[in-house]
Scaffold this motif. Structure first.
Motif, PDB file in Angstrom:
ATOM      1  N   GLY A  11      11.758   3.441   5.695  1.00 28.62           N
ATOM      2  CA  GLY A  11      11.941   4.725   6.360  1.00 28.62           C
ATOM      3  C   GLY A  11      10.694   5.569   6.483  1.00 28.62           C
ATOM      4  N   ASN A  12       9.603   5.153   5.836  1.00 29.99           N
ATOM      5  CA  ASN A  12       8.338   5.881   5.851  1.00 29.99           C
ATOM      6  C   ASN A  12       8.464   7.264   5.225  1.00 29.99           C
ATOM      7  OD1 ASN A  12       5.965   7.073   8.354  1.00 29.99           O
ATOM      8  ND2 ASN A  12       5.522   6.170   6.386  1.00 29.99           N
ATOM      9  N   ILE A  13       9.268   7.361   4.143  1.00 32.95           N
ATOM     10  CA  ILE A  13       9.353   8.641   3.431  1.00 32.95           C
ATOM     11  C   ILE A  13       9.107   8.511   1.932  1.00 32.95           C
ATOM     12  CG2 ILE A  13      10.830   9.809   5.124  1.00 32.95           C
ATOM     13  CD1 ILE A  13      13.202   9.256   3.121  1.00 32.95           C
ATOM     14  N   SER A  40      12.124   1.152  10.323  1.00 31.59           N
ATOM     15  CA  SER A  40      13.322   1.769  10.901  1.00 31.59           C
ATOM     16  C   SER A  40      12.950   3.082  11.587  1.00 31.59           C
ATOM     17  CB  SER A  40      14.344   2.065   9.804  1.00 31.59           C
ATOM     18  OG  SER A  40      13.953   3.222   9.077  1.00 31.59           O
ATOM     19  N   ASN A  41      13.904   3.622  12.327  1.00 30.71           N
ATOM     20  CA  ASN A  41      13.697   4.909  13.000  1.00 30.71           C
ATOM     21  C   ASN A  41      14.483   6.025  12.317  1.00 30.71           C
ATOM     22  OD1 ASN A  41      16.316   4.304  13.680  1.00 30.71           O
ATOM     23  ND2 ASN A  41      16.015   4.376  15.885  1.00 30.71           N
ATOM     24  N   TYR A  42      14.888   5.810  11.072  1.00 26.76           N
ATOM     25  CA  TYR A  42      15.767   6.753  10.369  1.00 26.76           C
ATOM     26  C   TYR A  42      15.179   8.146  10.194  1.00 26.76           C
ATOM     27  CZ  TYR A  42      17.993   2.376   8.733  1.00 26.76           C
ATOM     28  OH  TYR A  42      18.573   1.150   8.631  1.00 26.76           O
ATOM     29  N   ALA A  68       6.856  10.871   9.295  1.00 23.78           N
ATOM     30  CA  ALA A  68       7.344   9.506   9.456  1.00 23.78           C
ATOM     31  C   ALA A  68       7.233   9.039  10.907  1.00 23.78           C
ATOM     32  CB  ALA A  68       8.796   9.414   8.987  1.00 23.78           C
ATOM     33  N   ALA A  69       6.823   7.777  11.051  1.00 20.22           N
ATOM     34  CA  ALA A  69       6.715   7.129  12.351  1.00 20.22           C
ATOM     35  C   ALA A  69       7.319   5.736  12.231  1.00 20.22           C
ATOM     36  CB  ALA A  69       5.252   7.038  12.764  1.00 20.22           C
TER      37      ALA A  69
END
Length: 150
Positions: A11-13, A40-42, A68-69
């Protein structure tokens, strides 16, 4: 020309923002560019998880400006090294690879610590604060090894 490195998780977080922050804090920004994204695009456009922000801050790193990307095929053209945090993210990235050159850029980050063992950085999202600290320590050690190779 800068060497460009991309850190990737789901999720890039949580994990990849920490990895980005750690590696960027250790490298000369004139010579290196470090970014992160998710498969993901979450969470596109969101800040890192507050626990990642707090963990980084505790170690003197500010990741509050990250957003996030999502990983995209053109990232193979942009980045020299792509480090997924786990096997699932690795597989998702490899599926998008257009050729062997793309695939050769992708390496599980913990293989920098334990070559060819294909260990995952555990996702701390559902765990407590200690999980984030454990992930920080793993990534910090892996980043030290990446720097030795650069």
């Amino acid at each position: 020309m800068k060497i460009k490195i991309l850190m990737v998780c789901l999720g890039n977080i949580c994990r990849s923002p920490l990895a980005e922050g750690i590696l960027a804090s250790k490298l000369d920004s004139e010579k290196f560019q470090v970014d992160s994204c998710g498969t993901s695009n979450y969470h596109i456009g969101e800040k890192p998880d507050r626990r990642s922000i707090e963990t980084a801050r505790k170690h003197g790193i500010d990741i509050t400006n990250q957003r996030a990307a999502q990983f995209k095929v053109s990232d193979f053209d942009t980045y020299d090294f792509i480090y997924p945090m786990d096997q699932s993210n690795y597989n998702d990235i490899i599926k998008l690879a257009r050729n062997n050159n793309d695939k050769e850029k992708v390496k599980l980050i913990l293989n920098e610590l334990t070559p060819n063992e294909n260990l995952d950085v555990p996702d701390p999202y559902y765990g407590g604060e200690q999980g984030f600290e454990d992930v920080y320590n793993m990534l910090n050690n892996a980043c030290d090894n990446i720097i030795k190779k650069l």
